[in-house]
Design an enzyme around this catalytic site. Structure first.
Site, short mmCIF file in Angstrom:
data_model
loop_
_atom_site.label_atom_id
_atom_site.label_comp_id
_atom_site.label_asym_id
_atom_site.label_seq_id
_atom_site.Cartn_x
_atom_site.Cartn_y
_atom_site.Cartn_z
CE LYS A 75 33.09 51.81 42.49
NZ LYS A 75 34.15 51.14 43.52
CB SER A 150 37.78 51.21 41.67
OG SER A 150 36.51 50.76 42.67
CB SER A 174 37.30 50.68 45.71
OG SER A 174 38.18 50.08 45.06
N1 GLN Z 1 42.36 48.76 44.23
C1 GLN Z 1 42.03 47.58 44.41
C2 GLN Z 1 41.92 46.57 43.27
O1 GLN Z 1 42.28 47.21 42.49
C3 GLN Z 1 40.73 47.61 45.29
C4 GLN Z 1 39.63 47.73 44.46
C5 GLN Z 1 38.35 47.65 45.31
O2 GLN Z 1 38.11 48.01 46.47
N2 GLN Z 1 37.11 47.44 44.53
O3 GLN Z 1 41.41 45.55 43.29
#
Ligand code: GLN
Length: 485
Positions: A75, A150, A174
């Site tokens: 990532k 994400s 994410s």
């Molecule tokens: N979707 C969540 C957010 O927008 C989690 C993001 C993540 O785990 N990095 O913060």
């Protein structure tokens, strides 16, 4: 489909070369990535060079690491020395990392070959990769749909069988939410199990690096490589790391599963519910028992998270000021103006929203009302899990309320987007290991369920998931036109 350990065996026996495997990976990317768009950068020449070096060593009969020659994707918020780490943000578009994250270093030490950096929601804030400053990744099962986020790029690349495994990060879901949307296995280990050194911080008390793979067996082999103490990360755990592959044995007789009743309620799509209940039935036939339990943690999760995570983000992202990291706005007349213009131009709307929200909840007068209260709620969440784990070994629930939504469906409505993580956030709040794994399709899109275990009990998590996958073939399903390794 060959597992990581099988691929490694072929490499060792020299029926396959590292170079051929890496070439195959780039062929796969070439064939499918124009559609999927999982990658921000590719590392073809470095990867081929590393593959060649490994081949020479394999030929010489050198003892190599346990996953020598296995390609992986990373990532793009995890640093690799002399490689771009953009966080899919304009702010870091040209940032070249001067060092390598410990998690990646561990992969390199095991002989694994990083082949590219995957797309994400800017600074890991989002649930669809639509917040990437560069482009949106698409779900390989249906390219009109979101891959989740994400870590959408890391999930999509494994789903599209471009690479066997990838690294992601999980602050509120994410890894698990995109794993669920893309029909792959996503593991967020216990907080502190994997070093965060070299992971660009979003919300440091919640962030955790973890894995994407097609099978739980591969996840176990991969986790063996990346877990472990690191003196560069003050929150890294000293606990010894068991052999996760060795844990994949036995049966689930007597395993006690708790199912939060809220997550079998109205807000979960019927098709998702049906498949998750089928997974529960399967566990029952395999010898486990399950009860539905009341858990307020899942009700409190979103509200608590959207105070704590932005608060930490507002502080972590203060470093991007136009002085220290690459992007700087042109034409400012004063230092203050330079800060403001740089941050105004360099960050996208969601990141700005989080910074403003975080700054607000930390400001004097509001700190007690919001931040402190959310910290207390977090403690209650942790305590509730502690209580549940006195009577149960695992918590099982749908990873997401729906299958992958359509691109554009939620991007205009941040609150709707935030609800994507309703089932995944509590594990981050309590620092617990959790995993999403596929349990079927609905209208051609994957459905996933989540298992959560006690802190440091990845073994039970992986064992249950592995035995479930042995009984079912859901993880072997591939999107149309995609061929496994
Ligand atoms: N979707 C969540 C957010 O927008 C989690 C993001 C993540 O785990 N990095 O913060």
């Amino acid at each position: 489909m060959r597992s990581l350990l099988e691929l490694n065996k072929e490499l060792k026996e020299r029926t396959l070369t590292c170079t051929a495997l890496v070439e195959d990976v780039f062929k796969r990317i070439q064939a499918t990535d124009a559609k999927v768009k999982a990658y921000v950068s590719l590392m073809e020449s470095q990867a081929l060079e590393q593959a060649h070096k490994l081949d020479v060593r394999f030929d010489k009969g050198d003892a190599l690491g346990p996953l020598a020659g296995i390609p992986l994707a990373v990532k793009d918020n995890i640093c690799i020395k002399q490689t771009r780490t953009t966080c899919s943000s304009k702010m870091l578009e040209k940032y070249i990392s001067p060092f390598t994250a410990t998690s990646v270093q561990n992969c390199l030490d095991a002989g694994m070959i990083p082949i590219g950096k995957t797309n994400l929601d800017e600074f890991a804030m989002g649930s669809s990769t639509e917040n990437s400053a560069f482009f949106t990744t698409r779900n390989p099962w249906h390219t009109d749909h979101a891959p989740g986020g994400s870590s959408g790029g890391s999930a999509a690349t494994v789903a599209a069988a471009q690479v066997p495994v990838s690294l992601g990060s999980d602050t509120g879901g994410s890894i698990r939410q995109p794993a669920s949307f893309c029909g792959v296995v996503g593991v967020k280990p216990t907080y502190g199990r994997v070093s965060r050194y070299g992971l660009v911080a979003f919300a440091s008390s919640l962030d955790q690096i973890g894995t994407f793979s097609r099978s739980v067996e591969d996840a176990a082999a991969f986790l063996n490589v990346i877990c472990g103490h690191d003196r560069h990360d003050a929150t890294s755990l000293l606990a010894p790391v068991p052999d996760f592959t060795a844990a994949l044995q036995g049966d689930v007789n007597g395993l006690r599963i708790a199912v939060p009743n809220y997550l079998l309620g109205d807000m979960i799509d019927d098709a998702v519910k049906e498949r998750v209940i089928a997974a529960l039935d399967r566990f029952k036939r395999m010898g486990a028992t399950w009860d539905s339990v009341e858990m307020d943690s899942f009700k409190a999760a979103i509200a608590t998270y959207y105070i704590l995570a932005p608060a930490e983000a507002s502080s972590n992202l203060a470093r991007f000021d136009g002085v220290r990291y690459t992007y700087r706005a042109e034409g400012a007349q004063s230092l203050k103006e330079m800060f403001a213009k740089t941050r105004g131009e360099g960050f996208g709307p969601e990141v700005k929203r989080r910074i403003i929200l975080g700054t607000y909840v930390l400001s004097s007068g509001y700190y007690d009302a919001f931040y402190l209260k959310a910290q207390k709620a977090r403690t209650l969440i942790k305590e509730e899990f502690d209580r549940v784990f006195q009577d149960y070994d695992l918590v099982l629930n749908p990873t997401t309320a729906t299958t992958a939504f359509k691109l554009g469906e939620k991007s205009g409505d941040p609150l709707q987007m935030y609800l994507s993580d309703i089932a995944t956030i509590p594990a981050n709040m309590a620092g617990l290991p959790a995993m999403s794994l596929p349990c079927g399709l609905s209208d051609g899109l994957p459905v996933g369920f989540q298992l959560t275990a006690k802190a440091l009990d990845e073994e039970t998590l992986l064992k249950a998931g592995y035995l479930y996958q042995k009984e079912t073939a859901y993880h072997q399903a591939l999107p149309e036109g995609i061929h496994g390794f």
